[in-house]
Design a protein around this motif. Structure first.
Motif, PDB file in Angstrom:
ATOM      1  N   UNK A 307      38.042 -17.226   7.689  1.00 33.53           N
ATOM      2  CA  UNK A 307      36.799 -16.557   7.277  1.00 33.53           C
ATOM      3  C   UNK A 307      36.784 -15.073   7.636  1.00 33.53           C
ATOM      4  N   UNK A 308      37.453 -14.701   8.744  1.00 31.41           N
ATOM      5  CA  UNK A 308      37.525 -13.286   9.090  1.00 31.41           C
ATOM      6  C   UNK A 308      38.269 -12.481   8.041  1.00 31.41           C
ATOM      7  N   UNK A 309      39.374 -13.022   7.544  1.00 26.82           N
ATOM      8  CA  UNK A 309      40.135 -12.346   6.492  1.00 26.82           C
ATOM      9  C   UNK A 309      39.331 -12.291   5.196  1.00 26.82           C
ATOM     10  N   UNK A 310      38.582 -13.336   4.896  1.00 31.86           N
ATOM     11  CA  UNK A 310      37.756 -13.350   3.683  1.00 31.86           C
ATOM     12  C   UNK A 310      36.716 -12.234   3.724  1.00 31.86           C
ATOM     13  N   UNK A 311      36.053 -12.071   4.858  1.00 32.09           N
ATOM     14  CA  UNK A 311      35.070 -10.993   5.000  1.00 32.09           C
ATOM     15  C   UNK A 311      35.758  -9.631   4.908  1.00 32.09           C
ATOM     16  N   UNK A 312      36.899  -9.495   5.570  1.00 32.80           N
ATOM     17  CA  UNK A 312      37.619  -8.215   5.575  1.00 32.80           C
ATOM     18  C   UNK A 312      38.041  -7.817   4.154  1.00 32.80           C
ATOM     19  N   UNK A 313      38.624  -8.744   3.401  1.00 30.43           N
ATOM     20  CA  UNK A 313      39.085  -8.432   2.053  1.00 30.43           C
ATOM     21  C   UNK A 313      37.910  -8.085   1.146  1.00 30.43           C
ATOM     22  N   UNK A 314      36.816  -8.823   1.268  1.00 29.21           N
ATOM     23  CA  UNK A 314      35.652  -8.575   0.420  1.00 29.21           C
ATOM     24  C   UNK A 314      35.065  -7.194   0.678  1.00 29.21           C
ATOM     25  N   UNK A 315      34.844  -6.868   1.932  1.00 28.55           N
ATOM     26  CA  UNK A 315      34.253  -5.570   2.272  1.00 28.55           C
ATOM     27  C   UNK A 315      35.198  -4.432   1.906  1.00 28.55           C
ATOM     28  N   UNK A 316      36.490  -4.610   2.165  1.00 27.91           N
ATOM     29  CA  UNK A 316      37.458  -3.567   1.830  1.00 27.91           C
ATOM     30  C   UNK A 316      37.515  -3.332   0.324  1.00 27.91           C
ATOM     31  N   UNK A 317      37.484  -4.399  -0.467  1.00 33.14           N
ATOM     32  CA  UNK A 317      37.539  -4.261  -1.922  1.00 33.14           C
ATOM     33  C   UNK A 317      36.323  -3.496  -2.442  1.00 33.14           C
ATOM     34  N   UNK A 318      35.140  -3.835  -1.937  1.00 39.07           N
ATOM     35  CA  UNK A 318      33.933  -3.127  -2.376  1.00 39.07           C
ATOM     36  C   UNK A 318      33.974  -1.665  -1.952  1.00 39.07           C
ATOM     37  N   UNK A 319      34.464  -1.384  -0.759  1.00 33.31           N
ATOM     38  CA  UNK A 319      34.530   0.002  -0.297  1.00 33.31           C
ATOM     39  C   UNK A 319      35.512   0.830  -1.122  1.00 33.31           C
ATOM     40  N   UNK A 320      36.680   0.263  -1.424  1.00 27.62           N
ATOM     41  CA  UNK A 320      37.655   0.979  -2.252  1.00 27.62           C
ATOM     42  C   UNK A 320      37.093   1.245  -3.644  1.00 27.62           C
ATOM     43  N   UNK A 321      36.452   0.235  -4.216  1.00 24.51           N
ATOM     44  CA  UNK A 321      35.870   0.408  -5.545  1.00 24.51           C
ATOM     45  C   UNK A 321      34.725   1.415  -5.511  1.00 24.51           C
ATOM     46  N   UNK A 322      33.899   1.353  -4.463  1.00 23.75           N
ATOM     47  CA  UNK A 322      32.800   2.301  -4.344  1.00 23.75           C
ATOM     48  C   UNK A 322      33.283   3.735  -4.188  1.00 23.75           C
ATOM     49  N   UNK A 323      34.346   3.933  -3.407  1.00 21.57           N
ATOM     50  CA  UNK A 323      34.916   5.278  -3.269  1.00 21.57           C
ATOM     51  C   UNK A 323      35.429   5.794  -4.610  1.00 21.57           C
ATOM     52  N   UNK A 324      36.082   4.912  -5.375  1.00 18.86           N
ATOM     53  CA  UNK A 324      36.582   5.322  -6.679  1.00 18.86           C
ATOM     54  C   UNK A 324      35.467   5.668  -7.649  1.00 18.86           C
ATOM     55  N   UNK A 325      34.401   4.882  -7.643  1.00 18.49           N
ATOM     56  CA  UNK A 325      33.258   5.170  -8.511  1.00 18.49           C
ATOM     57  C   UNK A 325      32.615   6.493  -8.123  1.00 18.49           C
ATOM     58  N   UNK A 326      32.504   6.741  -6.822  1.00 18.93           N
ATOM     59  CA  UNK A 326      31.932   8.013  -6.365  1.00 18.93           C
ATOM     60  C   UNK A 326      32.766   9.193  -6.845  1.00 18.93           C
ATOM     61  N   UNK A 327      34.082   9.112  -6.697  1.00 17.94           N
ATOM     62  CA  UNK A 327      34.953  10.206  -7.134  1.00 17.94           C
ATOM     63  C   UNK A 327      34.939  10.376  -8.644  1.00 17.94           C
ATOM     64  N   UNK A 328      34.788   9.270  -9.367  1.00 19.40           N
ATOM     65  CA  UNK A 328      34.785   9.353 -10.829  1.00 19.40           C
ATOM     66  C   UNK A 328      33.499   9.979 -11.351  1.00 19.40           C
ATOM     67  N   UNK A 329      32.372   9.665 -10.718  1.00 20.31           N
ATOM     68  CA  UNK A 329      31.093  10.170 -11.202  1.00 20.31           C
ATOM     69  C   UNK A 329      30.764  11.549 -10.627  1.00 20.31           C
ATOM     70  N   UNK A 330      31.412  11.907  -9.534  1.00 21.47           N
ATOM     71  CA  UNK A 330      31.183  13.215  -8.912  1.00 21.47           C
ATOM     72  C   UNK A 330      32.489  13.983  -8.861  1.00 21.47           C
ATOM     73  N   UNK A 331      32.784  14.799  -9.866  1.00 23.55           N
ATOM     74  CA  UNK A 331      34.068  15.507  -9.908  1.00 23.55           C
ATOM     75  C   UNK A 331      34.243  16.513  -8.783  1.00 23.55           C
ATOM     76  N   UNK A 332      33.158  16.923  -8.110  1.00 23.04           N
ATOM     77  CA  UNK A 332      33.273  17.879  -7.025  1.00 23.04           C
ATOM     78  C   UNK A 332      33.719  17.216  -5.739  1.00 23.04           C
ATOM     79  N   UNK A 333      33.580  15.868  -5.669  1.00 23.42           N
ATOM     80  CA  UNK A 333      33.974  15.163  -4.454  1.00 23.42           C
ATOM     81  C   UNK A 333      35.482  15.068  -4.395  1.00 23.42           C
ATOM     82  N   UNK A 334      36.028  15.116  -3.223  1.00 26.95           N
ATOM     83  CA  UNK A 334      37.471  14.981  -3.037  1.00 26.95           C
ATOM     84  C   UNK A 334      37.721  14.249  -1.749  1.00 26.95           C
ATOM     85  N   UNK A 335      38.826  13.502  -1.725  1.00 26.98           N
ATOM     86  CA  UNK A 335      39.183  12.714  -0.529  1.00 26.98           C
ATOM     87  C   UNK A 335      39.972  13.584   0.440  1.00 26.98           C
TER      88      UNK A 335
END
Length: 335
Positions: A307-335
């Motif tokens: 269950x620890x790995x399940x929570x880790x993978x789920x949260x990590x996937x949402x965070x990676x996707x959220x970072x990508x959406x932020x960069x895609x919608x905000x061209x001024x943002x940079x990593x």
């Protein structure tokens, strides 16, 4: 006698045709693109975001098809298999928590319930609470944030002070106290459904100030733009400006913060279940499984790892996707 200088030569027609093709190609190159298409093209170039998005979609499909998948593997999440448990120590027989062909991730200590089946059903609770509480937070935060930013004055002061108070309020303690006095049935719901309903409302209610602050700040900037002044000069009413001029320009930050809010809500649900105020047994929950695994972390570590790995993978996937959406919608943002 020589031909006139202005008389067309044999190669003139093909050259004119080639120039027309080049002009047409250039016109296609400068063809206008919508903001959504531009954002999608940026998102496609972000491999990490696409990976996270793929995992998110896979998790949603797994949660929706949990009954079908458990039927295919021939396991019931609430079925006991006490014959697989060592009667002396209460732990699964064999290595790695009873992992085998019939139980791909092993079984739980004491009762022998299939861990994979419970992980699949636990995804339903985590994603349901994560998504719906985000919807509640976005709805409240968007409406109150845009009202505070647009009207200003005492409206802004009141809403801002409410947001400050909620941000300082101990959310977990409030939910623990609330759940302890909740009835077993309410609004036609009973058992774990009551707790899920309460968690969605409370997590969403305490989450709206975060997005409310973002929407308020963006509204303060947008209300001074020229197109808003033009709408006012043409006689547009306040609510027309709010929902026709301002709200469409707030969609991008709302989407970004929504995707970033969902993993936080999933962690909150897991924490509440871990503390014993989440869903009631025997309903499967990842946080509840982690809580039960504390007593067996040394004799059956797989029960805690899965269950620890399940929570880790789920949260990590949402965070990676959220970072990508932020960069895609905000061209001024940079990593």
């Amino acid at each position: 006698m020589t031909a006139p200088l202005h008389e067309p030569t044999a190669d003139a027609a093909p050259n004119a045709h080639e120039e027309a093709e080049v002009a047409s190609a250039k016109a296609k190159d400068v063809q206008g693109r919508s903001l959504g298409r531009i954002a999608w093209e940026r998102l496609k170039r972000d491999k990490l975001a696409l990976t996270g998005g793929t995992v998110v979609v896979l998790l949603i499909v797994i949660a929706l098809l949990a009954p079908v998948l458990t039927h295919l593997i021939g396991q019931d999440p609430d079925a006991y298999h006490e014959n697989l448990i060592d009667p002396l120590f209460g732990t699964p027989k064999g290595s790695l928590g009873g992992l085998g062909g019939d139980h791909l991730l092993g079984v739980e200590p004491v009762n022998g319930r299939d861990i994979l089946a419970r992980i699949l059903y636990g995804a339903q609770i985590s994603l349901l609470v994560g998504f719906l509480s985000a919807v509640v937070a976005v709805a409240l935060g968007t409406v109150l944030g845009i009202l505070a930013g647009f009207f200003g004055g005492w409206v802004d002061s009141v809403i801002s002070r409410v947001m400050d108070g909620l941000l300082a309020f101990p959310q977990l303690l409030f939910i623990i106290a609330l759940v302890s006095v909740m009835p077993n049935s309410m609004l036609g719901l009973s058992g774990s459904a009551v707790r899920v309903f309460v968690m969605i409302l409370v997590i969403g209610f305490f989450g709206w100030p975060y997005i409310g602050r973002v929407v308020r700040g963006q509204t303060l900037s947008l209300r001074e733009r020229e197109y808003v002044d033009a709408a006012r000069s043409l006689g547009a009413g306040r609510f027309y400006i709010l929902f026709k001029e301002l709200l469409p320009n707030l969609v991008a930050p709302i989407i970004v913060y929504s995707t970033m809010m969902i993993p936080t809500n999933i962690l909150t649900e897991a924490a509440l279940s871990f503390l014993g105020v989440g869903v009631k047994p025997p309903t499967a929950s990842w946080g509840q499984m982690l809580s039960n695994a504390i007593d067996y972390y040394d004799s059956d570590p797989m029960y805690m790892v899965v269950p620890g790995v399940a929570i880790f993978i789920t949260v990590l996937a949402f965070n990676l996707f959220g970072d990508g959406v932020r960069d895609a919608l905000d061209p001024k943002a940079s990593r």
